[in-house]
Write a protein that holds these residues in place. Structure first.
Motif, PDB file in Angstrom:
ATOM      1  N   UNK A 152       9.628  50.994  17.787  1.00 36.94           N
ATOM      2  CA  UNK A 152       9.046  52.281  17.419  1.00 36.94           C
ATOM      3  C   UNK A 152       8.360  52.921  18.622  1.00 36.94           C
ATOM      4  N   UNK A 153       7.641  52.116  19.396  1.00 36.88           N
ATOM      5  CA  UNK A 153       6.915  52.645  20.544  1.00 36.88           C
ATOM      6  C   UNK A 153       7.863  53.304  21.543  1.00 36.88           C
ATOM      7  N   UNK A 154       8.948  52.631  21.863  1.00 39.76           N
ATOM      8  CA  UNK A 154       9.890  53.168  22.847  1.00 39.76           C
ATOM      9  C   UNK A 154      10.680  54.344  22.287  1.00 39.76           C
ATOM     10  N   UNK A 155      11.055  54.269  21.015  1.00 42.09           N
ATOM     11  CA  UNK A 155      11.805  55.385  20.430  1.00 42.09           C
ATOM     12  C   UNK A 155      10.972  56.660  20.407  1.00 42.09           C
ATOM     13  N   UNK A 156       9.773  56.580  19.865  1.00 36.78           N
ATOM     14  CA  UNK A 156       8.985  57.807  19.722  1.00 36.78           C
ATOM     15  C   UNK A 156       8.539  58.348  21.080  1.00 36.78           C
ATOM     16  N   UNK A 172      -2.168  46.454  18.648  1.00 36.16           N
ATOM     17  CA  UNK A 172      -2.870  47.491  19.396  1.00 36.16           C
ATOM     18  C   UNK A 172      -2.033  48.035  20.547  1.00 36.16           C
ATOM     19  N   UNK A 173      -1.277  47.177  21.240  1.00 33.73           N
ATOM     20  CA  UNK A 173      -0.484  47.659  22.362  1.00 33.73           C
ATOM     21  C   UNK A 173       0.409  48.825  21.997  1.00 33.73           C
ATOM     22  N   UNK A 174       1.380  48.637  21.098  1.00 38.08           N
ATOM     23  CA  UNK A 174       2.258  49.751  20.740  1.00 38.08           C
ATOM     24  C   UNK A 174       1.564  50.856  19.970  1.00 38.08           C
ATOM     25  N   UNK A 175       0.657  50.495  19.057  1.00 35.54           N
ATOM     26  CA  UNK A 175       0.041  51.530  18.225  1.00 35.54           C
ATOM     27  C   UNK A 175      -0.927  52.406  19.012  1.00 35.54           C
ATOM     28  N   UNK A 230       4.022  61.330  18.603  1.00 35.82           N
ATOM     29  CA  UNK A 230       3.736  60.234  17.685  1.00 35.82           C
ATOM     30  C   UNK A 230       2.257  60.189  17.316  1.00 35.82           C
ATOM     31  N   UNK A 231       1.393  60.663  18.209  1.00 40.19           N
ATOM     32  CA  UNK A 231      -0.032  60.724  17.892  1.00 40.19           C
ATOM     33  C   UNK A 231      -0.309  61.676  16.744  1.00 40.19           C
TER      34      UNK A 231
END
Length: 368
Positions: A108-112, A202-205, A215-216
């Protein structure tokens, strides 16, 4: 301060966000140095032999790399405000959630970050690595070239036009709503104090999904309690509360954990099998390659090819070792929960060919 640590990292870095939050919660004195290209060249690569951040320099001039390994070291050094639960179910679930955050929420982190409208923000951030003191428009120009390397990793993770709808459905209609309901009731994953699982999430979020503009906005709209948790995790003077009594695992996390065992754990088990097969086929080689071909990831109803990342062997091995260290009475406490979550059988997986980290590289355990 003579006993101050130095954190080499960056705000845009997923794993720096994990370690920074941990250092703040533990109240470990540190200063942060931005990892510019010059810092990479002069410090990070010569001292660690790899090009990954964060890196933590100790007061004894040791340079530590990999967040899980760093936290292992610091938990032994700083006993107060421990983030490792001392009861079997909470300790295991915390470790499982840390691995899930590190390994799976990365999708999710990389996609968004790379497939949504986060520009020119991201290009300016990457440009700062090369030209930290230059105007924003120059950083954008250079950062677009630097960012292309990271954007190139996206398909290798299984993020493609075929899988993107499933990834977005998983994140927006599963991960965020479940965590939002959970954090409406609990300050952290396991009660009133953060565990290793919280820092894994916490890292990805934070670094991607909260800080990046698109994404924020989405997180604040869909899951305001997750946003508040991120902000709580970044506090410099967070209170040290208590984990839930009686080794309780909140039922608000059950759906999240059940889906992990259905979709994410089979991928980890396959990685372990592929890694062990490679070691048997290459007995003369000590260092494992970072990638070991392809396998299939399942997200909802969608299947997609993704790279087999050998480092996942080490991450899974840690979980299986923890479970394997439990006494019969501890397993009697944990196993009914694992059975309910659908993970009991997978937790019996045997690691026949072990790996370890040596000089920040993944190598066969016991090799010379």
């Amino acid at each position: 301060m003579a006993n101050k640590y130095t954190l080499y990292g960056a705000q845009l870095s997923l794993y720096t966000g994990k370690l920074r939050s941990y250092l703040r919660y533990k109240q470990i004195p540190y200063e942060e140095v931005f990892s510019s290209r010059k810092v990479y060249k002069d410090i990070i690569i010569p001292k660690t032999g790899v090009q990954f951040i964060p890196v933590l320099k100790t007061p004894q001039d040791e340079y530590l790399q990999d967040t899980s390994a760093i936290m292992d070291v610091l938990e032994l050094e700083f006993k107060e405000r421990s983030v490792i639960p001392n009861t079997p179910k909470q300790k295991l679930i915390s470790a499982i959630l840390e691995m899930w955050g590190d390994e799976c929420l990365l999708l999710a982190a990389m996609h968004y970050r790379w497939n949504h409208d986060n520009f020119p923000f991201i290009y300016e951030e990457f440009g700062e690595i090369a030209l930290p003191n230059m105007p924003a428009f120059i950083r954008r120009f250079v950062g677009k070239k630097l960012g292309a390397k990271f954007k190139g990793f996206v398909p290798m993770l299984g993020i493609t036009p075929n899988s993107i709808p499933a990834i977005e459905d998983w994140y927006e209609h599963h991960v965020l709503p479940i965590l939002d309901k959970h954090f409406a009731k609990h300050e952290y994953l396991l009660g009133g104090r953060p565990s290793t699982g919280d820092f894994g999430l916490m890292g990805p979020l934070y670094a991607h999904l909260y800080r990046d503009p698109a994404s924020g906005r989405l997180m604040k709209q869909i899951a305001p309690n997750v946003s508040k948790w991120v902000e709580r995790m970044n506090q410099t003077s967070a209170a040290c509360g208590e984990w839930l009594a009686d080794d309780e695992i909140p039922d608000t996390l059950f759906a999240l954990l059940k889906r992990q065992f259905v979709e994410f754990w089979p991928l980890q088990i396959t990685t372990l099998a592929r890694s062990q097969a490679w070691m048997k086929e290459n007995p003369e080689k000590k260092k494992l390659p970072r990638m070991l071909g392809e396998h299939t990831i399942q997200i909802g109803d969608i299947s997609e090819k993704c790279a087999v990342r050998s480092f996942s062997h080490w991450k899974l091995q840690r979980i299986l070792d923890l479970y394997g260290s439990y006494s019969d009475s501890e397993k009697a406490s944990v196993d009914p929960l694992l059975n309910e979550l659908g993970g009991l059988e997978m937790m019996q997986t045997k690691v026949e060919q072990r790996v370890t980290r040596e000089n920040n590289l993944l190598v066969k355990e016991g090799s010379n």
